[in-house]
Write a protein that holds these residues in place. Structure first.
Motif, short mmCIF file in Angstrom:
data_model
loop_
_atom_site.label_atom_id
_atom_site.label_comp_id
_atom_site.label_asym_id
_atom_site.label_seq_id
_atom_site.Cartn_x
_atom_site.Cartn_y
_atom_site.Cartn_z
N GLU A 239 0.80 -1.23 0.00
CA GLU A 239 0.00 0.00 0.00
C GLU A 239 0.84 1.28 0.00
N HIS A 240 1.83 1.36 0.86
CA HIS A 240 2.59 2.60 0.97
C HIS A 240 3.63 2.76 -0.15
N GLY A 241 4.08 1.65 -0.71
CA GLY A 241 5.06 1.73 -1.77
C GLY A 241 6.39 2.29 -1.30
N ASP A 242 7.20 2.77 -2.25
CA ASP A 242 8.50 3.36 -1.92
C ASP A 242 8.30 4.67 -1.14
N THR A 243 9.15 4.91 -0.18
CA THR A 243 9.16 6.19 0.52
C THR A 243 10.16 7.10 -0.19
N ILE A 244 9.66 8.08 -0.91
CA ILE A 244 10.51 8.84 -1.82
C ILE A 244 11.60 9.60 -1.08
N GLU A 245 11.31 10.08 0.13
CA GLU A 245 12.33 10.80 0.89
C GLU A 245 13.49 9.89 1.26
N LEU A 246 13.21 8.63 1.57
CA LEU A 246 14.28 7.69 1.93
C LEU A 246 15.05 7.25 0.69
N VAL A 247 14.34 7.09 -0.43
CA VAL A 247 15.01 6.76 -1.68
C VAL A 247 16.02 7.85 -2.04
N LYS A 248 15.64 9.09 -1.80
CA LYS A 248 16.49 10.22 -2.16
C LYS A 248 17.61 10.46 -1.16
N LEU A 249 17.30 10.41 0.13
CA LEU A 249 18.24 10.84 1.15
C LEU A 249 19.02 9.71 1.82
N LEU A 250 18.39 8.55 1.98
CA LEU A 250 19.01 7.46 2.73
C LEU A 250 19.63 6.39 1.84
N LEU A 251 18.93 6.01 0.79
CA LEU A 251 19.39 4.90 -0.04
C LEU A 251 20.78 5.11 -0.62
N PRO A 252 21.14 6.29 -1.14
CA PRO A 252 22.50 6.46 -1.68
C PRO A 252 23.59 6.15 -0.65
N MET A 253 23.35 6.49 0.61
CA MET A 253 24.31 6.21 1.66
C MET A 253 24.44 4.71 1.92
N LEU A 254 23.31 4.02 1.90
CA LEU A 254 23.34 2.57 2.11
C LEU A 254 24.14 1.88 1.01
N LYS A 255 23.95 2.33 -0.21
CA LYS A 255 24.70 1.77 -1.33
C LYS A 255 26.18 2.08 -1.21
N ALA A 256 26.50 3.30 -0.85
CA ALA A 256 27.89 3.74 -0.80
C ALA A 256 28.71 2.96 0.23
N TYR A 257 28.07 2.56 1.32
CA TYR A 257 28.80 1.89 2.39
C TYR A 257 28.55 0.38 2.44
N GLY A 258 28.00 -0.18 1.39
CA GLY A 258 27.87 -1.63 1.28
C GLY A 258 26.93 -2.26 2.29
N VAL A 259 25.82 -1.59 2.59
CA VAL A 259 24.83 -2.17 3.51
C VAL A 259 24.22 -3.42 2.88
N ASP A 260 24.08 -4.46 3.68
CA ASP A 260 23.56 -5.74 3.18
C ASP A 260 22.04 -5.82 3.22
N LEU A 261 21.45 -5.38 4.34
CA LEU A 261 20.00 -5.53 4.52
C LEU A 261 19.41 -4.22 5.03
N TYR A 262 18.23 -3.88 4.53
CA TYR A 262 17.41 -2.83 5.12
C TYR A 262 16.11 -3.49 5.56
N ILE A 263 15.81 -3.43 6.86
CA ILE A 263 14.63 -4.08 7.42
C ILE A 263 13.66 -3.01 7.90
N ASN A 264 12.40 -3.13 7.50
CA ASN A 264 11.38 -2.12 7.83
C ASN A 264 10.04 -2.76 8.11
N GLY A 265 9.11 -1.92 8.52
CA GLY A 265 7.71 -2.30 8.65
C GLY A 265 6.87 -1.39 7.77
N HIS A 266 5.86 -0.74 8.37
CA HIS A 266 5.00 0.26 7.73
C HIS A 266 3.96 -0.38 6.81
N ASP A 267 4.38 -1.13 5.81
CA ASP A 267 3.41 -1.91 5.05
C ASP A 267 3.13 -3.20 5.80
#
Length: 331
Positions: free
Chosen positions: A223-251
């Motif tokens: 229902e909630h789909g992608d969170t655009i603010e996190l895609v823009k602000l958080l995701l690039p950092m996770l990619k840059a530092y080799g994060v393996d897993l992102y665990i969430n709820g919300h949906d």
């Protein structure tokens, strides 16, 4: 009133920790909590979200199955990915909902371990500061909830991120909901601080496994789909530092989505109580698994291997996913 048989926490330490929360949250370093792995070099965890409904909407049944699987795996701790108390968080530290939705529900012996929790948007609709108050640890010593922090489990590090303030609509279009922005406003300054602290922690991390936890989705087909603010602000950092897993709820479902341009696996574990049905929007990322119902996730880690398992409300194994650091394979 029952309390868990976790390591006792003295009143002195509770008061000291409470008096330093404001300082630590504004410092350049996330507060760290050490949590050693087992003597055999493994670490076992359960992750659940969107649960606090006084046992209704099958919360009790999910909790029972968590207890059963937790015993089989001899879990080390539990991760709560937010929306801990519905509909509007807690009213204060004396709110009976804490006991009725947490202490009286997760009663299995295997679940009497430390719970590391983040806040969700529904938690912010009530007294968000109450959930952070160490007084709750007197009521139930399993409880530890902060806005953003780290759990250092030797070869694995868990980075908990307060994602609710990132979502702009909660600030600009709150509808009929009040959000408790104490210690958070102004938004831009707070987000900048969270990202700075996380950037420093990820940059300095030498852990084999880097796992980031937040309430809101980064990738989702529900229902909630992608969170655009996190895609823009958080995701690039996770990619840059080799994060393996992102665990969430919300949906309110179970999901596993693989990034198409990085090793990151996006895991949704929002099936702790009320679930949604019939909502699905295709994603450009690789959907590995989707269960539009209640349940939870287990995660078992060693220095070289990770095993992720999704369970439904009846404790049935729905999907198993293995990762190997040496072979760089996913199975």
């Amino acid at each position: 009133m029952a309390t868990s048989p976790c390591r006792p926490i003295s009143l002195f330490l509770i008061l000291f920790w409470g008096s330093t929360i404001l300082f630590l949250s504004s410092s350049a370093e996330l507060q760290r909590f050490p949590h050693p792995a087992k003597s055999d070099g493994s670490l076992s965890i359960l992750a659940v979200g969107d649960w606090g409904r006084r046992g209704t909407y099958n919360q009790t049944q999910v909790a029972y199955q968590m207890g059963r699987i937790g015993e089989e795996l001899d879990i080390d701790f539990v991760i709560s990915v937010g929306d801990n108390f519905y509909e509007s968080g807690l009213t204060g530290v004396n709110d009976i909902a804490f006991i009725e939705s947490f202490t009286n529900i997760y009663t299995a012996k295997s679940l009497q371990k430390q719970w590391y929790s983040v806040l969700g948007n529904h938690d912010y609709r009530g007294n968000a500061v109450a959930q952070l108050d160490p007084v709750l640890q007197i009521l139930d010593s399993r409880w530890l909830c902060m806005r953003s922090f780290m759990v250092d489990a030797e070869f694995a590090q868990f980075f908990f991120v307060d994602t609710t303030p990132f979502v702009e609509k909660y600030w600009t279009h709150p509808k009929d909901n009040h959000y408790d922005w104490r210690e958070v406003a102004p938004r831009e300054e707070y987000i900048k601080g969270v990202l700075k602290d996380l950037n420093s922690a990820l940059r300095e991390s030498l852990a084999t496994w880097k796992i980031v936890i937040g309430h809101h989705t980064i990738r989702s087909v529900s229902e909630h789909g992608d969170t655009i603010e996190l895609v823009k602000l958080l995701l690039p950092m996770l990619k840059a530092y080799g994060v393996d897993l992102y665990i969430n709820g919300h949906d309110h479902c179970l999901e596993h989505i693989s990034s198409t341009d990085s090793p990151i696996q996006f895991l949704t574990s929002g099936g702790g109580s009320k679930a949604w049905r019939g909502i699905f929007t295709p994603t450009t990322e690789k959907l590995q698994f989707f269960h539009d119902g209640q349940g939870f996730i287990s995660l078992r880690l060693t220095k070289t291997d990770a095993e992720i398992v999704f369970y439904d409300v009846f404790g049935r194994l729905l999907q198993r996913w293995n990762m190997n650091k040496l072979l760089h394979t996913f199975m």
